[in-house]
Design a protein around this motif. Sequence first.
Motif, short mmCIF file in Angstrom:
data_model
loop_
_atom_site.label_atom_id
_atom_site.label_comp_id
_atom_site.label_asym_id
_atom_site.label_seq_id
_atom_site.Cartn_x
_atom_site.Cartn_y
_atom_site.Cartn_z
N ALA A 87 -1.77 8.18 4.08
CA ALA A 87 -2.48 6.95 4.40
C ALA A 87 -1.58 5.74 4.27
O ALA A 87 -1.53 4.88 5.16
CB ALA A 87 -3.71 6.80 3.49
N GLY A 146 -14.16 3.47 8.72
CA GLY A 146 -13.00 2.68 9.08
C GLY A 146 -13.26 1.68 10.18
O GLY A 146 -12.43 0.79 10.42
N TRP A 206 -6.86 4.67 9.19
CA TRP A 206 -8.13 5.09 8.58
C TRP A 206 -8.97 5.91 9.57
O TRP A 206 -9.34 7.04 9.28
CB TRP A 206 -8.88 3.84 8.13
CG TRP A 206 -10.12 4.05 7.32
CD1 TRP A 206 -11.08 5.01 7.50
CD2 TRP A 206 -10.55 3.28 6.18
NE1 TRP A 206 -12.08 4.88 6.57
CE2 TRP A 206 -11.78 3.83 5.75
CE3 TRP A 206 -10.02 2.19 5.51
CZ2 TRP A 206 -12.49 3.30 4.67
CZ3 TRP A 206 -10.73 1.66 4.43
CH2 TRP A 206 -11.95 2.22 4.02
N PRO A 241 -9.08 8.14 2.47
CA PRO A 241 -8.63 6.77 2.75
C PRO A 241 -8.34 5.92 1.52
O PRO A 241 -8.06 4.73 1.65
CB PRO A 241 -9.84 6.19 3.49
CG PRO A 241 -11.02 6.84 2.82
CD PRO A 241 -10.55 8.23 2.40
N ARG A 242 -8.35 6.48 0.31
CA ARG A 242 -8.41 5.65 -0.89
C ARG A 242 -7.16 4.79 -1.10
O ARG A 242 -7.24 3.71 -1.69
CB ARG A 242 -8.68 6.51 -2.12
CG ARG A 242 -7.56 7.44 -2.51
CD ARG A 242 -7.94 8.34 -3.67
NE ARG A 242 -6.82 9.19 -4.05
CZ ARG A 242 -6.90 10.16 -4.95
NH1 ARG A 242 -8.06 10.40 -5.55
NH2 ARG A 242 -5.84 10.90 -5.24
N SER A 299 0.83 -1.21 0.00
CA SER A 299 0.00 0.00 0.00
C SER A 299 0.86 1.25 0.00
O SER A 299 0.42 2.33 -0.43
CB SER A 299 -0.92 0.02 1.22
OG SER A 299 -1.93 -0.95 1.11
N VAL A 315 -15.91 9.40 7.38
CA VAL A 315 -14.77 8.57 7.00
C VAL A 315 -14.28 7.75 8.19
O VAL A 315 -13.99 6.54 8.06
CB VAL A 315 -13.63 9.44 6.44
CG1 VAL A 315 -12.32 8.65 6.34
CG2 VAL A 315 -14.00 10.00 5.07
N VAL A 365 -0.36 3.39 7.60
CA VAL A 365 -0.67 1.97 7.78
C VAL A 365 0.52 1.24 8.40
O VAL A 365 0.35 0.38 9.26
CB VAL A 365 -1.08 1.32 6.44
CG1 VAL A 365 -1.16 -0.19 6.57
CG2 VAL A 365 -2.41 1.88 5.95
N ALA A 400 -7.71 -2.90 2.32
CA ALA A 400 -8.94 -3.10 3.08
C ALA A 400 -9.83 -4.14 2.41
O ALA A 400 -10.42 -5.00 3.08
CB ALA A 400 -9.68 -1.78 3.24
N LEU A 422 -3.94 -0.71 9.62
CA LEU A 422 -4.95 -0.26 8.67
C LEU A 422 -6.08 0.50 9.37
O LEU A 422 -6.46 1.60 8.96
CB LEU A 422 -5.50 -1.46 7.90
CG LEU A 422 -6.50 -1.18 6.78
CD1 LEU A 422 -5.88 -0.26 5.74
CD2 LEU A 422 -6.96 -2.48 6.13
N MET A 458 -5.78 3.07 0.96
CA MET A 458 -5.96 1.88 1.78
C MET A 458 -7.02 0.94 1.23
O MET A 458 -7.23 -0.15 1.77
CB MET A 458 -6.30 2.29 3.23
CG MET A 458 -5.20 3.08 3.91
SD MET A 458 -5.62 3.61 5.59
CE MET A 458 -6.60 5.08 5.26
#
Length: 419
Positions: free
Chosen positions: A372, A311, A385, A247-248, A56, A307, A376, A254, A381, A250
Amino acid sequence: MSNVRLGRLRRVALDVAPLQTASYRRLWMAESVSAIGVQLTAVAVAIQVFDLTGSSLWVGALGAVGFVPLVVLGLWGGSVADAVDRRRLILVAATCGWVCTLGLLVNELTGLHSLTLLLLLVAVQSGAFAVSQPALNAVIPRLLEPRLVPAANTLAFTTFNAATVVGPLFASFLLHIGGYGVAYGGDALLFTAMLYAVVRLPPIEPTGHTSSPGLRSVLDGLQFIGTRPVLLLSFVIDIIAMVFAMPRAMFPQAAAEWFGGKQYAGWLYAAIALGAVLGGLSSGWIGRVRRQGLALVAAVVGWGLAVAAAGLARTLWLAVVLLAVAGAADLVSAVYRQTLLQVYAPDEMRGRMQGVFTVVVAGGPRLGDLRAGASVAGFGLAGAWVGGGLVCAVLVVVLVALAPALRRYTAVQRDTVTP
């Protein structure tokens, strides 16, 4: 349906009055179609990088790669847009971005699969976008009456987000049946609609006083923003929202760890945009709000909290719903920020204002991707988030409490504002 009910529906339904102007209608239709193609490439590139690296952090690095050309060329492109025919500038920059998409296609079809080339093409494509977007945004007040600008912005953001719903889902389908080459080829094909619409625009030469594009012109634009607290604060809270709460980067991880497989990442990419579309379809009230600054602040706080809640979800449908709520809030904030910029600055400054807007709006999420991806590694994660969304909401509340100019801002009805 009774006249009373019809009247109520019109008060909340999406305002399509700007589409009565032919030049704007062609541009809007082309942007709507080409935006689907842009999403095909955005999703395909992210998933391809994750496939090539398994990290990521590398997906987040896509944002960093595109950030530098976005900042430099966004500011410079805005100054150029205030000095030349904006139609011609858009056409040149858009063609450059189209060629980069063809490069991604060649990288895949030849079996090269070069990560270095992929990152280089993303960087050049980001620079082309940074030059064309300020000019595209700056032409809207030249094509439409000032009273139609909020409705035009709502239309643009709604249809863009509709493309961001369709595009990732379509990308997932194309990746499943044909691989990355099909996705990149689809983008190249759809983007030709934008080139056609720009060719059909009338020449849009600068009006009023013009300055030569370059550092002096860029600094003049930044000075203009620095002396207008409302503008400055609108940019700052958008940076907070995107850097801390986006958060994109991740989503691929995810999808793989929480929701049953990376093939479900498309739903996560689409969810925010889906909420924005639903918000846009019921947006007739947006143009009637007078305290637009307070509405903007509330929308950004709502974005961060939604958001964070997403998460915590461990079922795909709940995560999608919560991200959709965040997307609706993001649409409201985007419309008010763009409208504020377009009516606050004189035409000879609009290119530079839109250059800064492009840097913030497109650069913020790229920095958010990097934040992000790096978070992580340090917080896991869920921590990266949820924590990012909460930090966003808290920082915005503190900022507007200490600097109240934005929350006190009310809508203006004239084309320019004297400081």
